[in-house]
Design a protein around this motif. Sequence first.
Motif, short mmCIF file in Angstrom:
data_model
loop_
_atom_site.label_atom_id
_atom_site.label_comp_id
_atom_site.label_asym_id
_atom_site.label_seq_id
_atom_site.Cartn_x
_atom_site.Cartn_y
_atom_site.Cartn_z
N LEU A 5 0.82 -1.20 0.00
CA LEU A 5 0.00 0.00 0.00
C LEU A 5 0.86 1.25 0.00
CD1 LEU A 5 -2.75 1.36 0.13
CD2 LEU A 5 -2.74 1.05 2.61
N ILE A 6 1.91 1.25 0.81
CA ILE A 6 2.81 2.41 0.86
C ILE A 6 3.48 2.64 -0.48
CG2 ILE A 6 4.96 3.28 1.88
CD1 ILE A 6 4.12 1.86 4.49
N LEU A 7 3.97 1.55 -1.09
CA LEU A 7 4.65 1.67 -2.38
C LEU A 7 3.69 2.10 -3.48
CD1 LEU A 7 6.97 -1.49 -2.27
CD2 LEU A 7 7.61 0.90 -1.92
N ALA A 8 2.47 1.55 -3.45
CA ALA A 8 1.48 1.92 -4.45
C ALA A 8 1.12 3.39 -4.33
CB ALA A 8 0.23 1.06 -4.32
N ARG A 9 0.94 3.87 -3.12
CA ARG A 9 0.64 5.28 -2.90
C ARG A 9 1.77 6.16 -3.40
NH1 ARG A 9 -2.98 7.01 1.26
NH2 ARG A 9 -1.38 8.50 1.91
N ALA A 10 3.00 5.80 -3.05
CA ALA A 10 4.15 6.60 -3.47
C ALA A 10 4.27 6.64 -4.99
CB ALA A 10 5.43 6.03 -2.86
N LEU A 11 4.12 5.49 -5.63
CA LEU A 11 4.21 5.43 -7.09
C LEU A 11 3.09 6.23 -7.73
CD1 LEU A 11 5.43 4.25 -9.70
CD2 LEU A 11 3.95 2.25 -9.37
N HIS A 12 1.89 6.08 -7.20
CA HIS A 12 0.73 6.76 -7.79
C HIS A 12 0.86 8.28 -7.66
CE1 HIS A 12 -3.01 6.97 -9.69
NE2 HIS A 12 -3.80 7.03 -8.64
N PHE A 13 1.24 8.76 -6.50
CA PHE A 13 1.43 10.19 -6.33
C PHE A 13 2.52 10.72 -7.28
CE2 PHE A 13 -0.67 9.87 -2.09
CZ PHE A 13 -1.54 10.94 -2.23
N ALA A 14 3.62 9.98 -7.38
CA ALA A 14 4.73 10.42 -8.22
C ALA A 14 4.33 10.51 -9.69
CB ALA A 14 5.92 9.48 -8.04
N VAL A 15 3.67 9.47 -10.19
CA VAL A 15 3.30 9.44 -11.60
C VAL A 15 2.21 10.47 -11.88
CG1 VAL A 15 2.32 8.02 -13.44
CG2 VAL A 15 3.98 7.05 -11.87
N ALA A 16 1.24 10.60 -10.98
CA ALA A 16 0.17 11.59 -11.18
C ALA A 16 0.73 13.01 -11.21
CB ALA A 16 -0.89 11.45 -10.08
N MET A 17 1.69 13.29 -10.34
CA MET A 17 2.33 14.61 -10.34
C MET A 17 3.13 14.85 -11.61
SD MET A 17 3.68 15.16 -6.43
CE MET A 17 2.52 15.27 -5.06
N LEU A 18 3.83 13.80 -12.08
CA LEU A 18 4.61 13.93 -13.30
C LEU A 18 3.71 14.19 -14.50
CD1 LEU A 18 7.22 13.76 -14.89
CD2 LEU A 18 7.03 11.26 -14.85
N LEU A 19 2.61 13.47 -14.59
CA LEU A 19 1.67 13.67 -15.69
C LEU A 19 1.13 15.10 -15.71
CD1 LEU A 19 -0.31 10.31 -15.60
CD2 LEU A 19 0.85 11.24 -17.61
N TRP A 20 0.71 15.58 -14.55
CA TRP A 20 0.14 16.93 -14.45
C TRP A 20 1.20 18.00 -14.70
CZ3 TRP A 20 -3.05 20.83 -14.39
CH2 TRP A 20 -2.79 21.96 -13.61
N GLY A 21 2.33 17.90 -14.02
CA GLY A 21 3.36 18.93 -14.16
C GLY A 21 3.87 19.05 -15.58
N ALA A 22 4.15 17.90 -16.22
CA ALA A 22 4.64 17.93 -17.59
C ALA A 22 3.58 18.44 -18.55
CB ALA A 22 5.09 16.52 -18.00
N ALA A 23 2.33 18.04 -18.35
CA ALA A 23 1.26 18.44 -19.26
C ALA A 23 0.97 19.93 -19.17
CB ALA A 23 -0.02 17.63 -18.96
N ILE A 24 0.87 20.46 -17.96
CA ILE A 24 0.52 21.88 -17.81
C ILE A 24 1.68 22.76 -18.25
CG2 ILE A 24 1.26 22.14 -15.41
CD1 ILE A 24 -1.89 23.63 -17.07
N LEU A 25 2.91 22.32 -18.05
CA LEU A 25 4.06 23.12 -18.49
C LEU A 25 4.16 23.11 -20.01
CD1 LEU A 25 6.39 24.82 -17.43
CD2 LEU A 25 7.83 22.79 -17.53
N ARG A 26 3.95 21.96 -20.61
CA ARG A 26 3.99 21.89 -22.08
C ARG A 26 2.89 22.74 -22.69
NH1 ARG A 26 1.93 17.89 -26.03
NH2 ARG A 26 3.18 18.14 -27.93
N LEU A 27 1.74 22.77 -22.06
CA LEU A 27 0.63 23.58 -22.57
C LEU A 27 0.88 25.06 -22.40
CD1 LEU A 27 -2.31 23.77 -23.65
CD2 LEU A 27 -3.08 23.62 -21.26
N GLY A 28 1.39 25.46 -21.22
CA GLY A 28 1.50 26.88 -20.92
C GLY A 28 2.82 27.53 -21.27
N ALA A 29 3.91 26.75 -21.31
CA ALA A 29 5.23 27.34 -21.51
C ALA A 29 5.82 27.09 -22.89
CB ALA A 29 6.20 26.82 -20.44
N PHE A 30 5.30 26.08 -23.59
CA PHE A 30 5.84 25.77 -24.91
C PHE A 30 5.15 26.62 -25.97
CE2 PHE A 30 8.06 21.45 -24.73
CZ PHE A 30 8.45 21.63 -23.42
N ALA A 31 5.94 27.23 -26.83
CA ALA A 31 5.39 27.91 -28.00
C ALA A 31 4.86 26.84 -28.96
CB ALA A 31 6.47 28.75 -28.67
N PRO A 32 3.90 27.21 -29.83
CA PRO A 32 3.33 26.22 -30.76
C PRO A 32 4.36 25.39 -31.51
CG PRO A 32 2.04 28.22 -30.84
CD PRO A 32 3.22 28.51 -29.95
#
Length: 235
Positions: A5-32
């Motif tokens: 459970l601890i490992l699943a939580r840690a992995l899930h939080f890490a991947v969910a944060m990576l997906l969000w952070g990379a997606a919002i930065l690519r959308l907002g900071a990358f020129a077309p």
Amino acid sequence: MATALILARALHFAVAMLLWGAAILRLGAFAPPARRATAALAVTVGPALAAVNLLAAFIWLFATAASVGNSAADAFNPAVIAPLLRQTHFGHVWLIHLSLAVVLLLAARQDRPGLLALLAGVNLASLGLIGHAILPGGAMGLLHQALSALHLLATGYWLGGLVIVLPCLRAMSRPGQAEAAGDILRSFSRYGHLAVALVFATGLAKTLLIATARGPIHPAPEYMALLAVKALAVT
């Protein structure tokens, strides 16, 4: 199963944060042009991360079922999983969360930065609606869940965005890439300061809510100590 459970939580939080952070930065900071240039990479890496996100969500569910059941075998026992999903706050949130994770996996196969950022953000924010975030219940509990969701989004922007920003630091020294990389770095830095401030402010507010919660459930001293250490680390 506690370790799972601890490992699943840690992995899930890490991947969910990576997906969000990379997606919002690519959308907002990358020129077309930069978004188009990274489209192939996005539709290659994105589905893999989304698949891990979904897998970790299921492991979290099965590990939780084992923890509330009588043995590790209850992790896959429908007689335990069904009431867990239907009759608990965690289950109600997790049914929605699993649905979001499936939609996110399907959306990640296409280069639609706006949709991916939206789904990744909701996927991450929904993790703030369970666990200690329901304390102290009632209206204050709802406030705590909102603070937890915002806390995760701010943290995810900073940590997930770093995965894109760090390669940009190397690109600054390459001919023809310095200007684009510099724009991304400046955008990340501008909103990164706000993100860090939100992480600290929401973390402090959450700590105060938990520490002053009244009711049958009280946080352990060790847990409160960990919260204090986390707050100091952010500062």
